[in-house]
Motif scaffolding. Structure first.
Motif, PDB file in Angstrom:
ATOM      1  N   ARG A 281      48.582 -49.540 -59.414  1.00  0.00           N
ATOM      2  CA  ARG A 281      49.401 -50.721 -59.712  1.00  0.00           C
ATOM      3  C   ARG A 281      49.045 -51.904 -58.805  1.00  0.00           C
ATOM      4  NH1 ARG A 281      54.693 -50.595 -58.750  1.00  0.00           N
ATOM      5  NH2 ARG A 281      54.561 -49.052 -57.060  1.00  0.00           N
ATOM      6  N   PHE A 282      48.659 -51.631 -57.584  1.00  0.00           N
ATOM      7  CA  PHE A 282      48.348 -52.680 -56.618  1.00  0.00           C
ATOM      8  C   PHE A 282      46.838 -52.721 -56.377  1.00  0.00           C
ATOM      9  CE2 PHE A 282      52.620 -52.735 -54.057  1.00  0.00           C
ATOM     10  CZ  PHE A 282      53.312 -52.862 -55.250  1.00  0.00           C
ATOM     11  N   THR A 283      46.336 -53.915 -56.112  1.00  0.00           N
ATOM     12  CA  THR A 283      44.929 -54.100 -55.788  1.00  0.00           C
ATOM     13  C   THR A 283      44.789 -55.019 -54.581  1.00  0.00           C
ATOM     14  OG1 THR A 283      44.304 -53.853 -58.117  1.00  0.00           O
ATOM     15  CG2 THR A 283      42.676 -54.815 -56.624  1.00  0.00           C
ATOM     16  N   VAL A 284      44.103 -54.541 -53.555  1.00  0.00           N
ATOM     17  CA  VAL A 284      43.861 -55.359 -52.369  1.00  0.00           C
ATOM     18  C   VAL A 284      42.475 -55.983 -52.488  1.00  0.00           C
ATOM     19  CG1 VAL A 284      42.974 -53.395 -51.036  1.00  0.00           C
ATOM     20  CG2 VAL A 284      43.868 -55.413 -49.847  1.00  0.00           C
ATOM     21  N   SER A 285      42.368 -57.221 -52.032  1.00  0.00           N
ATOM     22  CA  SER A 285      41.082 -57.911 -52.016  1.00  0.00           C
ATOM     23  C   SER A 285      41.082 -58.917 -50.874  1.00  0.00           C
ATOM     24  CB  SER A 285      40.815 -58.607 -53.350  1.00  0.00           C
ATOM     25  OG  SER A 285      41.790 -59.597 -53.609  1.00  0.00           O
ATOM     26  N   ARG A 286      39.923 -59.483 -50.626  1.00  0.00           N
ATOM     27  CA  ARG A 286      39.826 -60.464 -49.543  1.00  0.00           C
ATOM     28  C   ARG A 286      38.743 -61.470 -49.860  1.00  0.00           C
ATOM     29  NH1 ARG A 286      38.832 -57.048 -44.408  1.00  0.00           N
ATOM     30  NH2 ARG A 286      38.572 -59.086 -43.393  1.00  0.00           N
ATOM     31  N   ASP A 287      38.915 -62.663 -49.291  1.00  0.00           N
ATOM     32  CA  ASP A 287      37.924 -63.716 -49.375  1.00  0.00           C
ATOM     33  C   ASP A 287      37.593 -64.095 -47.938  1.00  0.00           C
ATOM     34  OD1 ASP A 287      36.434 -66.045 -49.605  1.00  0.00           O
ATOM     35  OD2 ASP A 287      37.576 -66.773 -51.327  1.00  0.00           O
ATOM     36  N   ASN A 288      36.509 -63.573 -47.420  1.00  0.00           N
ATOM     37  CA  ASN A 288      36.177 -63.818 -46.016  1.00  0.00           C
ATOM     38  C   ASN A 288      35.798 -65.274 -45.753  1.00  0.00           C
ATOM     39  OD1 ASN A 288      36.760 -61.212 -45.238  1.00  0.00           O
ATOM     40  ND2 ASN A 288      34.624 -60.513 -45.257  1.00  0.00           N
ATOM     41  N   ALA A 289      35.336 -65.966 -46.788  1.00  0.00           N
ATOM     42  CA  ALA A 289      35.021 -67.388 -46.621  1.00  0.00           C
ATOM     43  C   ALA A 289      36.289 -68.204 -46.402  1.00  0.00           C
ATOM     44  CB  ALA A 289      34.260 -67.903 -47.828  1.00  0.00           C
TER      45      ALA A 289
ATOM     46  N   MET B  74      41.722 -48.406 -49.964  1.00  0.00           N
ATOM     47  CA  MET B  74      42.543 -47.214 -50.102  1.00  0.00           C
ATOM     48  C   MET B  74      43.986 -47.627 -50.353  1.00  0.00           C
ATOM     49  SD  MET B  74      41.219 -44.357 -47.384  1.00  0.00           S
ATOM     50  CE  MET B  74      42.314 -43.166 -48.139  1.00  0.00           C
ATOM     51  N   TYR B  75      44.719 -46.741 -51.014  1.00  0.00           N
ATOM     52  CA  TYR B  75      46.098 -47.053 -51.390  1.00  0.00           C
ATOM     53  C   TYR B  75      46.999 -45.850 -51.162  1.00  0.00           C
ATOM     54  CZ  TYR B  75      43.777 -50.854 -53.813  1.00  0.00           C
ATOM     55  OH  TYR B  75      43.004 -51.947 -54.102  1.00  0.00           O
ATOM     56  N   ALA B  76      48.252 -46.136 -50.847  1.00  0.00           N
ATOM     57  CA  ALA B  76      49.255 -45.082 -50.818  1.00  0.00           C
ATOM     58  C   ALA B  76      49.524 -44.618 -52.242  1.00  0.00           C
ATOM     59  CB  ALA B  76      50.538 -45.616 -50.185  1.00  0.00           C
ATOM     60  N   ASP B  77      49.912 -43.371 -52.380  1.00  0.00           N
ATOM     61  CA  ASP B  77      50.193 -42.835 -53.713  1.00  0.00           C
ATOM     62  C   ASP B  77      51.261 -43.645 -54.434  1.00  0.00           C
ATOM     63  OD1 ASP B  77      49.763 -39.302 -52.866  1.00  0.00           O
ATOM     64  OD2 ASP B  77      48.311 -40.860 -53.389  1.00  0.00           O
ATOM     65  N   SER B  78      52.181 -44.210 -53.683  1.00  0.00           N
ATOM     66  CA  SER B  78      53.298 -44.940 -54.281  1.00  0.00           C
ATOM     67  C   SER B  78      52.866 -46.216 -55.008  1.00  0.00           C
ATOM     68  CB  SER B  78      54.334 -45.290 -53.207  1.00  0.00           C
ATOM     69  OG  SER B  78      53.743 -46.066 -52.185  1.00  0.00           O
TER      70      SER B  78
ATOM     71  N   TRP C 186      47.811 -53.813 -45.667  1.00  0.00           N
ATOM     72  CA  TRP C 186      49.123 -54.277 -46.101  1.00  0.00           C
ATOM     73  C   TRP C 186      50.122 -53.156 -45.794  1.00  0.00           C
ATOM     74  CZ3 TRP C 186      50.496 -59.047 -47.562  1.00  0.00           C
ATOM     75  CH2 TRP C 186      49.510 -59.915 -48.043  1.00  0.00           C
ATOM     76  N   VAL C 187      51.252 -53.554 -45.252  1.00  0.00           N
ATOM     77  CA  VAL C 187      52.346 -52.608 -45.016  1.00  0.00           C
ATOM     78  C   VAL C 187      53.621 -53.261 -45.524  1.00  0.00           C
ATOM     79  CG1 VAL C 187      51.225 -51.587 -43.001  1.00  0.00           C
ATOM     80  CG2 VAL C 187      52.820 -53.470 -42.681  1.00  0.00           C
ATOM     81  N   ARG C 188      54.647 -52.465 -45.725  1.00  0.00           N
ATOM     82  CA  ARG C 188      55.913 -53.018 -46.192  1.00  0.00           C
ATOM     83  C   ARG C 188      57.075 -52.311 -45.520  1.00  0.00           C
ATOM     84  NH1 ARG C 188      55.925 -50.877 -52.507  1.00  0.00           N
ATOM     85  NH2 ARG C 188      56.251 -48.652 -52.045  1.00  0.00           N
ATOM     86  N   GLN C 189      58.206 -52.977 -45.524  1.00  0.00           N
ATOM     87  CA  GLN C 189      59.428 -52.401 -44.971  1.00  0.00           C
ATOM     88  C   GLN C 189      60.571 -52.653 -45.929  1.00  0.00           C
ATOM     89  OE1 GLN C 189      60.533 -53.663 -40.986  1.00  0.00           O
ATOM     90  NE2 GLN C 189      61.553 -51.695 -40.652  1.00  0.00           N
ATOM     91  N   ALA C 190      61.045 -51.584 -46.521  1.00  0.00           N
ATOM     92  CA  ALA C 190      62.183 -51.672 -47.423  1.00  0.00           C
ATOM     93  C   ALA C 190      63.470 -51.730 -46.608  1.00  0.00           C
ATOM     94  CB  ALA C 190      62.196 -50.465 -48.352  1.00  0.00           C
ATOM     95  N   PRO C 191      64.548 -52.243 -47.224  1.00  0.00           N
ATOM     96  CA  PRO C 191      65.823 -52.345 -46.500  1.00  0.00           C
ATOM     97  C   PRO C 191      66.249 -51.010 -45.906  1.00  0.00           C
ATOM     98  CG  PRO C 191      65.941 -53.503 -48.584  1.00  0.00           C
ATOM     99  CD  PRO C 191      64.634 -52.780 -48.594  1.00  0.00           C
ATOM    100  N   GLY C 192      66.522 -50.982 -44.615  1.00  0.00           N
ATOM    101  CA  GLY C 192      67.010 -49.782 -43.960  1.00  0.00           C
ATOM    102  C   GLY C 192      65.976 -48.713 -43.702  1.00  0.00           C
ATOM    103  N   LYS C 193      64.685 -49.032 -43.953  1.00  0.00           N
ATOM    104  CA  LYS C 193      63.633 -48.036 -43.778  1.00  0.00           C
ATOM    105  C   LYS C 193      62.576 -48.527 -42.803  1.00  0.00           C
ATOM    106  CE  LYS C 193      64.193 -45.941 -48.331  1.00  0.00           C
ATOM    107  NZ  LYS C 193      63.496 -45.467 -49.565  1.00  0.00           N
ATOM    108  N   GLY C 194      61.688 -47.626 -42.401  1.00  0.00           N
ATOM    109  CA  GLY C 194      60.618 -47.990 -41.492  1.00  0.00           C
ATOM    110  C   GLY C 194      59.438 -48.598 -42.220  1.00  0.00           C
ATOM    111  N   LEU C 195      58.408 -48.951 -41.458  1.00  0.00           N
ATOM    112  CA  LEU C 195      57.205 -49.506 -42.037  1.00  0.00           C
ATOM    113  C   LEU C 195      56.463 -48.458 -42.853  1.00  0.00           C
ATOM    114  CD1 LEU C 195      55.782 -51.614 -39.079  1.00  0.00           C
ATOM    115  CD2 LEU C 195      56.669 -52.494 -41.229  1.00  0.00           C
ATOM    116  N   GLU C 196      55.973 -48.868 -43.999  1.00  0.00           N
ATOM    117  CA  GLU C 196      55.207 -47.996 -44.881  1.00  0.00           C
ATOM    118  C   GLU C 196      53.835 -48.628 -45.126  1.00  0.00           C
ATOM    119  OE1 GLU C 196      55.243 -46.231 -49.482  1.00  0.00           O
ATOM    120  OE2 GLU C 196      56.566 -47.863 -48.915  1.00  0.00           O
ATOM    121  N   TRP C 197      52.771 -47.923 -44.754  1.00  0.00           N
ATOM    122  CA  TRP C 197      51.433 -48.398 -45.074  1.00  0.00           C
ATOM    123  C   TRP C 197      51.209 -48.285 -46.570  1.00  0.00           C
ATOM    124  CZ3 TRP C 197      47.631 -45.397 -47.390  1.00  0.00           C
ATOM    125  CH2 TRP C 197      46.393 -46.039 -47.541  1.00  0.00           C
ATOM    126  N   ILE C 198      50.618 -49.304 -47.185  1.00  0.00           N
ATOM    127  CA  ILE C 198      50.400 -49.218 -48.615  1.00  0.00           C
ATOM    128  C   ILE C 198      48.931 -49.414 -49.012  1.00  0.00           C
ATOM    129  CG2 ILE C 198      52.736 -49.769 -49.347  1.00  0.00           C
ATOM    130  CD1 ILE C 198      51.876 -52.622 -49.809  1.00  0.00           C
TER     131      ILE C 198
END
Length: 114
Positions: free
Chosen positions: A67-75, A59-63, A36-48
């Motif tokens: 607070r955030f949790t990544v998961s996936r359902d491969n099915a 793995m997560y960015a310190d920011s 997952w990555v994000r782009q805030a207004p006026g800023k570049g891409l940030e890996w999260i």
């Protein structure tokens, strides 16, 4: 062809939660690490965040750590991002991507504001 469609964004108050989804198609989703990555207004891409192909390692960015949790359902060929304790600084367009590649989709807008 590779398609990644993000959804689940919206307007939320500080301290609130959202769950983003990323529907993948056109490739063997279960064999790819995803980010997952994000782009805030006026800023570049940030890996999260990223997760391995089987979802066992993340793995997560310190920011966003804690607070955030990544998961996936491969099915279901779907990647998720659970976002809690949202802050105004989290306002951005959020994208999913195969790890190490740029985002391909349109992203989903997350706005954190009172």
């Amino acid at each position: 062809q590779v398609q990644l469609v993000e959804s689940g964004g919206g307007l939320v108050q500080p301290g609130g939660s959202l769950r983003l989804s990323c529907a993948a198609s056109g490739f063997s989703f279960s064999t790819y690490a995803m980010s997952w990555v994000r782009q805030a207004p006026g800023k570049g891409l940030e890996w999260i965040s990223h997760t391995t192909s089987n979802g066992y390692s993340t793995m997560y960015a310190d920011s966003v750590k804690g607070r955030f949790t990544v998961s996936r359902d491969n099915a279901k060929n779907t990647l998720y991002l659970q976002m809690n304790s949202l802050k105004p600084d989290d306002t951005a367009v959020y994208y999913c991507a195969r790890r190490g590649t740029p985002p391909r989709g349109r992203g989903t807008q997350v706005t954190v504001s009172s």
